[in-house]
Design a protein around this motif. Structure first.
Motif, short mmCIF file in Angstrom:
data_model
loop_
_atom_site.label_atom_id
_atom_site.label_comp_id
_atom_site.label_asym_id
_atom_site.label_seq_id
_atom_site.Cartn_x
_atom_site.Cartn_y
_atom_site.Cartn_z
N CYS A 83 74.00 55.07 18.07
CA CYS A 83 74.82 55.24 19.28
C CYS A 83 74.41 56.49 20.03
CB CYS A 83 76.30 55.29 18.91
SG CYS A 83 76.87 53.68 18.40
N GLN A 120 80.78 55.50 35.52
CA GLN A 120 80.34 54.32 34.75
C GLN A 120 80.74 53.01 35.45
OE1 GLN A 120 78.69 54.75 31.69
NE2 GLN A 120 78.80 56.95 32.11
N GLN A 154 78.01 47.58 29.56
CA GLN A 154 78.04 48.28 28.27
C GLN A 154 78.12 47.25 27.15
OE1 GLN A 154 77.96 51.62 28.15
NE2 GLN A 154 78.30 51.99 30.33
N THR A 155 77.62 47.64 25.98
CA THR A 155 77.86 46.84 24.78
C THR A 155 78.97 47.52 24.00
OG1 THR A 155 75.55 46.19 24.69
CG2 THR A 155 76.83 45.91 22.67
N VAL A 156 80.01 46.74 23.72
CA VAL A 156 81.18 47.31 23.05
C VAL A 156 81.37 46.62 21.70
CG1 VAL A 156 83.69 47.62 23.21
CG2 VAL A 156 82.29 47.84 25.25
N ARG A 210 84.55 50.93 21.50
CA ARG A 210 83.78 51.97 22.17
C ARG A 210 82.42 51.46 22.63
NH1 ARG A 210 86.16 56.96 21.98
NH2 ARG A 210 87.82 57.10 20.43
N SER A 211 81.99 52.04 23.75
CA SER A 211 80.63 51.82 24.20
C SER A 211 79.73 52.69 23.33
CB SER A 211 80.51 52.23 25.67
OG SER A 211 80.93 53.58 25.80
N SER A 212 78.42 52.47 23.43
CA SER A 212 77.49 53.27 22.64
C SER A 212 77.72 54.76 22.88
CB SER A 212 76.06 52.88 23.02
OG SER A 212 75.15 53.77 22.46
N CYS A 253 86.73 51.53 25.74
CA CYS A 253 86.73 50.44 26.72
C CYS A 253 87.89 49.50 26.41
CB CYS A 253 85.43 49.64 26.63
SG CYS A 253 83.96 50.64 26.95
N ARG A 284 79.27 42.13 25.57
CA ARG A 284 78.78 42.80 26.78
C ARG A 284 79.91 42.81 27.80
NH1 ARG A 284 74.69 46.08 27.34
NH2 ARG A 284 74.04 45.33 29.39
N CYS A 289 87.34 47.27 31.67
CA CYS A 289 86.15 46.42 31.74
C CYS A 289 86.51 44.94 31.83
CB CYS A 289 85.29 46.62 30.50
SG CYS A 289 84.91 48.34 30.13
#
Ligand code: 5AD
Ligand code: SF4
Length: 439
Positions: free
Chosen positions: A257, A379, A384-386, A402-404, A409, A422, A435
């Motif tokens: 991360c 942002q 984002q990948t969560v 969490r995002s990286s 989120c 995503r 998001c």
């Protein structure tokens, strides 16, 4: 009577992990974990000494534990961790505590409990140069099971002048890397999707034996190789030790991360020297630049202390200007709290008046609030990948994760905890990204 242990944990994540080690040791000796104080035959508090208010809170809890002892004779109360190490016999002298065990004494707990049951209060606060609990598989307390913490080292060798940790947790020891990687594998096989490698100063992790030498960058890489589906985080980094090699490993692996917690403490060179931090402002800013260059989009968070000994308005303004320049995503911000026995307590008067400390802290918090708002708003529009952690606290049917780069989120989804999704960021508060799932 069944052997039921209730455990409360205060302070840092290392303590959470230590409580899991304690439970593992106790389970082997016939104890079961319970979630209600009223059910417990053994009440444990794993404590923190970092600031005076942390200790004051725990004294308050000890009073409540004592009520349980009075109501239900035979109940034992044990104080573990940093406050046990710092206050030792004073805790037993209160007459409200039966067991006192420092951070390196958890293997002796069954013995101490047995002695206490026979009416002999038990204490062990001997610090060790070797203990890492490497062979103990912690019993996880977090029911969601999505993420877990792995202690990779114990203690600290830095001796920052304000800090009690070297006295409560002893010298630095790194844990054998094979046991760390095996623990990560086991966790992944049991469904955990994110591990956080923990140490007071992970950058000085170093394992040496028979020609083999593993530093933190190498360890992180090995853990990242467990599976691309296992996210890896780490905390805490130290500004003078965080290496380019580490940043390069971070950049190379998608599953490491992109977040660094890099405590600055102060923006004033004079304060940093007095705090015995081993860097100055320009070194710190150079490291931030290296992070931004080598790990684009990396989340950056910090710790700041307001009102350290002899801090002037100019020193304080240096902290504000550094925070302005770096633009942290978030920060833990504290007033200086003198800890008995530390270098600062022995050598420098705690001479910034409380109202000045409070005012400076508030200015620091206000500035950070503005920065967080900016950083989170920046942002909006990004993808984002969560990793879904579970239901969001607020919002029916929403989930959070969490995002990286460590931003929380929140979004509507019917996917389960532990799933990667995503998302697109559509709105933001100073602490949350709002998001939408990308279908
Ligand atoms: N007073 C205030 N804050 C402290 N910290 C450590 N010791 C003290 C103290 N005596 C803060 C530092 C550290 C964080 C874990 O706690 O900012 O990084
Ligand atoms: Fe508190 Fe520091 Fe001890 Fe963690 S190591 S429990 S933060 S005093």
């Amino acid at each position: 009577m069944k052997n039921l242990v209730y455990i409360e944990t205060y302070g840092c994540q290392m303590n959470v992990n230590d409580s899991e080690v304690v439970l593992s040791i106790l389970k082997k000796h016939g104890w079961e974990h319970c979630c209600e104080l009223e059910d417990a035959t053994l009440i444990l508090a794993n404590t923190c000494s970092i600031r005076d208010n942390a200790e004051q809170r725990i004294w308050g809890r000890i009073e409540q534990f004592y009520l349980q002892k009075k109501k239900r004779p035979g109940v034992l109360v044990g104080i573990l961790g940093c406050m046990a190490e710092r206050l030792k016999e004073n805790l037993l002298d209160s007459g409200k505590v039966d067991i006192v065990a420092g951070p390196d004494s958890y293997r002796r707990l069954p013995e101490l409990i047995a002695a206490a049951s026979d009416g002999h209060p038990g204490i062990d606060t001997v610090l060790s140069r070797e203990e890492t609990y490497a062979d103990i598989t912690p019993v996880r307390l977090d029911e969601s099971g999505v993420s877990a913490f792995i202690s990779i080292m114990r203690g600290c060798n830095k001796v920052c002048s304000y800090c009690v940790v070297p006295y409560t947790r002893g010298v630095e020891r790194s844990r054998e890397p094979g046991t760390i990687v095996r623990e990560a594998c086991r966790l992944f096989e049991s469904g955990v999707k994110e591990v956080t490698l923990l140490g007071q100063n992970v950058d000085s992790y170093l394992w040496k034996s028979e020609g083999e030498s593993v530093n933190f960058a190498a360890l992180l890489e090995r853990v990242a190789q467990v599976s691309p589906l296992l996210r890896v985080r780490f905390s805490t980094s130290y500004p003078s030790d965080i290496s380019d090699e580490l940043l390069e490993v971070m950049a190379r692996y998608d599953n490491i991360c992109k977040h660094i917690h890099l405590p600055v403490q102060s923006g004033s060179d004079r304060m940093l020297e007095k705090m015995r931090r081993k860097y100055d402002r320009s070194w710190y800013l150079e490291r931030v630049k290296a992070i931004r260059e080598k790990v684009p989009g990396c989340g950056l968070t910090t710790d700041v202390i307001a009102g350290f000994c002899s801090e002037t308005e100019e020193d304080h303004r240096d902290t504000l200007s550094l925070m302005e320049e770096v633009g942290y995503d978030s920060a833990f911000m504290f007033q200086y709290s003198e800890r008995p026995g530390t270098l600062a307590a022995r050598n420098y008067p705690d001479d910034v008046p409380p109202e000045v400390k409070t005012r400076r802290l508030n200015e620091i918090i206000d500035l950070q609030m503005r920065k967080s708002r900016e950083r989170y708003a920046a942002q909006i529009g990004s993808e984002q990948t969560v990793l879904i952690e579970g239901p969001a606290k607020k919002g029916e049917g929403k989930v959070c994760g969490r995002s990286s780069n460590y931003m929380m989120c929140v979004f509507a989804s019917d996917k389960k905890a532990g799933t990667y999704v995503r998302v697109r960021v559509v709105d933001a508060t100073p602490a949350t990204l709002i998001c939408e799932e990308i279908q």
